[in-house]
Design an enzyme around this catalytic site. Sequence first.
Site: not given
Length: 245
Positions: A73, A124, A128, A221
């Site tokens: 991510d 994504h 967010h 991450h």
Amino acid sequence: MRYSALAAAVLTAAVMPCTAVYAADTTKIGYGQGVNTDKKNRPCDAVSFNNVYGYLGAYALTNDENRIILTFDQGYENGYTSKILDTLKEKNVQAIFFLTGEYAKKEPELIHRMINEGHVLGNHSMNHYSLPTLSDKEARDEILSLHSYVKNNYGYEMQYFRPPCGEYSEQILETVHDCGYKTIFWSFAYVDWQTDKQPDKEKALKKLTNSAHGGEILLLHSVSAVNAEILGQLIDNFRSKGYTV
């Protein structure tokens, strides 16, 4: 592009306009893989998620029991993505990088490198936001505005979506599906995103290695210094267990 084998593991989809009318449940759900596992070491909640929502193109595992897929991510850049890309190149591994709008706008050099080195770009969302808290139009805009930005600025058409914060509803999964995307969650993740409280390297490596399972979609991450440090050894450990990465 050189990601056909990786794309085949999670299926492909063309992006289409969002026009559906919904009667689906709007209850917000926070996804997590849970701690209980089956005989194949797969988290039971990930298996259950596939069984319940696979018809909407939403997955937490793949059907390829020989493969582990690495996903990252990309909410913001913390200086470790170049090292991660170096390791992936050295190990001949292709990964999925889920971009936010902020990342797509601020990190063109790294994104071009991801594309040129055969990685997959995932959506994504633009800002967010937790999509179940938005109106249908707002949720669709979050998905498709980033899709358009990446297509127009990088010549790349994304096809996989990861809901921000791991929060979804049945309606959101329908929205994503109607936009032509596959929803990709994960079958394993650990607390790696707290930059001021990074896990011990040896413990992190052991946890990730021991949790390996066929069809795994691993969430990491890129802001994590520990992930950047252990990635090469982790890939070697997965391969020593017989998995393709």
